[in-house]
Design a protein around this motif. Structure first.
Motif, short mmCIF file in Angstrom:
data_model
loop_
_atom_site.label_atom_id
_atom_site.label_comp_id
_atom_site.label_asym_id
_atom_site.label_seq_id
_atom_site.Cartn_x
_atom_site.Cartn_y
_atom_site.Cartn_z
N LEU A 39 -33.81 -10.23 25.33
CA LEU A 39 -32.45 -9.81 25.68
C LEU A 39 -32.39 -9.38 27.15
O LEU A 39 -31.44 -9.73 27.87
CB LEU A 39 -32.01 -8.66 24.76
N GLN A 40 -33.40 -8.66 27.61
CA GLN A 40 -33.45 -8.29 29.02
C GLN A 40 -33.47 -9.53 29.91
O GLN A 40 -32.75 -9.61 30.91
CB GLN A 40 -34.69 -7.44 29.30
N ASP A 41 -34.30 -10.49 29.53
CA ASP A 41 -34.39 -11.72 30.33
C ASP A 41 -33.06 -12.46 30.36
O ASP A 41 -32.66 -13.01 31.40
CB ASP A 41 -35.47 -12.65 29.74
N GLN A 52 -31.75 -2.72 36.35
CA GLN A 52 -30.73 -2.28 35.40
C GLN A 52 -30.88 -2.95 34.03
O GLN A 52 -30.27 -2.52 33.06
CB GLN A 52 -29.33 -2.61 35.94
N ALA A 53 -31.69 -4.00 33.96
CA ALA A 53 -31.72 -4.84 32.76
C ALA A 53 -32.16 -4.09 31.50
O ALA A 53 -31.57 -4.27 30.43
CB ALA A 53 -32.61 -6.05 33.00
N LYS A 54 -33.18 -3.25 31.61
CA LYS A 54 -33.67 -2.54 30.43
C LYS A 54 -32.60 -1.62 29.87
O LYS A 54 -32.38 -1.56 28.65
CB LYS A 54 -34.93 -1.75 30.77
N MET A 55 -31.93 -0.88 30.75
CA MET A 55 -30.87 0.02 30.31
C MET A 55 -29.72 -0.76 29.69
O MET A 55 -29.21 -0.40 28.62
CB MET A 55 -30.37 0.85 31.48
N ARG A 56 -29.28 -1.83 30.36
CA ARG A 56 -28.17 -2.61 29.84
C ARG A 56 -28.52 -3.27 28.51
O ARG A 56 -27.69 -3.33 27.60
CB ARG A 56 -27.76 -3.68 30.85
N GLY A 58 -30.55 -2.08 26.31
CA GLY A 58 -30.51 -1.02 25.31
C GLY A 58 -29.08 -0.71 24.87
O GLY A 58 -28.81 -0.49 23.68
N GLN A 59 -28.16 -0.71 25.83
CA GLN A 59 -26.76 -0.44 25.49
C GLN A 59 -26.17 -1.56 24.64
O GLN A 59 -25.52 -1.30 23.61
CB GLN A 59 -25.95 -0.27 26.78
N VAL A 60 -26.38 -2.79 25.06
CA VAL A 60 -25.85 -3.93 24.30
C VAL A 60 -26.48 -3.97 22.91
O VAL A 60 -25.80 -4.24 21.91
CB VAL A 60 -26.11 -5.25 25.07
N TRP A 61 -27.78 -3.70 22.84
CA TRP A 61 -28.50 -3.68 21.56
C TRP A 61 -27.83 -2.72 20.57
O TRP A 61 -27.60 -3.06 19.42
CB TRP A 61 -29.95 -3.27 21.83
N PHE A 72 -17.17 -7.86 23.41
CA PHE A 72 -17.71 -7.19 24.61
C PHE A 72 -16.71 -6.23 25.22
O PHE A 72 -17.10 -5.22 25.82
CB PHE A 72 -18.13 -8.24 25.65
N ALA A 73 -15.43 -6.50 25.07
CA ALA A 73 -14.40 -5.64 25.65
C ALA A 73 -14.43 -4.23 25.06
O ALA A 73 -13.93 -3.28 25.68
CB ALA A 73 -13.02 -6.26 25.44
N LEU A 74 -15.00 -4.09 23.87
CA LEU A 74 -15.05 -2.78 23.21
C LEU A 74 -16.29 -1.97 23.57
O LEU A 74 -16.42 -0.83 23.13
CB LEU A 74 -14.99 -2.97 21.69
N MET A 75 -17.18 -2.54 24.37
CA MET A 75 -18.41 -1.84 24.73
C MET A 75 -18.11 -0.88 25.88
O MET A 75 -18.37 -1.15 27.05
CB MET A 75 -19.50 -2.86 25.10
#
Length: 399
Positions: A39-41, A52-56, A58-61, A72-75
């Protein structure tokens, strides 16, 4: 000639390097089924800064697996520009529900469509204080177990991690189980508390995809199922049993069903490749490696085939020294089946011998028989090769 360097607008969110090229492929990346590193990749590939990829990720996960959000608009903890980037390049796609049937006993069976128009079945079994979801790992099955309806359907293909974990998301959608405000439901309140890989297919012939899907299911920041609440059922793919212990560590169930190689060769033809002795050697090491409490031996009760007192005593001798319980499964008939269910008296007599030898011997209560959702009955109606009763009996060596 190289492409001109286009400066990034200051209005773009800091964690986005560049927007996708206009000539980039239009196919969106499905984020479901990706491991955390993958997912990060994927996020880096669409323009997220590596820092920023690891944090993002984690949030998307958490939005996908903890909150059940598909838009995605609700995130809301992601910047608007970043949400727009995700919507333009990615998607959250799960299997499509074609039909849903509900049994008189509350069992739910879903027929879902996946990529390529293929279809598989999922079963949810509600019980007091828990609910078990039975998921599929293949379209059809590699094996040809003669007592199993799925075994009469040829293998079409393996399911991807997205298609496996997607079955869990489908069921949670239908059960209305996603928590509000992202607060996980306490385990005791869960409608879907247990997961079993006992649907269509042999999980260990699709090991990597099953492993990745189960890692997602066990992740504490998402679906958060304990490994002790996940059971993988195999017919005996010996080389992958050790890997299952090391790389997944879930509970293990084995479709055993016979006490001699002669009978098991017919019921579970994979036995011709890895016989009972080889299988038991692999199982003796499994509880130690995975810290599982015990192996579950699944034993379908077939009238006059494997249900004698001699079979019961022989079974006890075979599994001696293995922490185990024996799940006795009354045969669930299906159209064209060449076998009959053992009588209740015979099943209970068999269970008494197992119990008196010191092993737990629960008799599984058939669930969802009226909608063909019971153990061994799953089969997609879209499979191409259909077999009649004579063909099935001939392959089982009964005619």
């Amino acid at each position: 000639m190289t492409d001109p360097i286009v400066p990034v607008s200051k209005a773009v969110t800091p964690d986005i390097l560049t927007l996708p090229r206009k000539d980039a492929p239009s196919e969106k990346v499905n984020l479901v089924g990706l491991t955390r590193p993958a997912l990060q990749d994927a996020l880096i590939a669409i323009g997220t800064k590596e820092k920023q990829a690891k944090m993002r990720a984690g949030q998307v996960w958490q939005w996908i697996y903890q909150k059940g959000v598909r838009d995605f608009a609700l995130m809301s903890n992601l910047a608007k520009d970043y949400r727009e980037l995700l919507a333009a390049t990615c998607e959250i796609r799960i299997p499509e529900v074609v039909t849903k049937q509900v049994s008189e006993d509350g069992t739910r069976k879903y027929l879902v469509r996946i990529a390529g128009g293929h279809e598989v079945e999922i079963v949810y079994i509600p019980e007091e204080n828990r609910g078990t979801l039975c998921v599929s790992s293949q379209v059809g099955c590699t094996l040809t177990c003669t007592f199993c309806h799925t075994g009469t359907q040829k293998l079409v293909r393996n399911l991807s991690p997205a298609e496996i974990i997607g079955q869990v998301l489908v069921a949670r959608d239908d059960l209305g189980e996603w928590p509000k405000l992202g607060v996980p439901n306490p385990p005791e309140a869960r409608l879907l508390s247990n997961l079993v890989l006992m649907g269509m297919g042999e999980p260990l012939y699709n090991f990597e995809n099953v492993r990745d899907a189960m890692k997602i299911a066990m992740d504490p920041e998402g679906i958060s199922l304990s490994r002790r609440r996940i059971t993988l059922s195999t017919s005996g793919v010996v080389p992958e049993i050790w890997r299952t212990a090391e790389e997944i560590g879930c509970q293990l169930a084995v479709s055993f069903h016979a006490t001699t190689d002669e009978v098991r060769d017919v019921l579970v033809p994979i036995n011709k490749r890895w016989n009972i002795e080889a299988l038991l050697d692999a199982l003796r090491a499994y509880p130690k490696v995975s810290n599982s409490e015990r192996i579950t031996f699944e034993y379908v009760m077939l009238k006059g085939v494997n249900d004698s007192d001699e079979d019961a005593h022989r079974l006890m001798k075979l599994i001696e020294g293995i922490p185990a319980k024996i799940n006795l499964i009354p045969f669930n008939p299906w159209p064209g089946a060449p076998y009959e269910r053992s009588s209740n008296n015979r099943i209970h007599a068999f269970a008494d011998i197992v119990h008196n030898a010191g092993y737990s011997s629960p008799i599984r209560r058939p669930r969802g028989e009226d909608i063909m959702a019971a153990c061994g009955q799953l089969k997609s109606e879209t499979e191409r090769v259909r077999k009649n009763k004579k063909q099935i009996a001939r392959e089982a060596g009964l005619s």
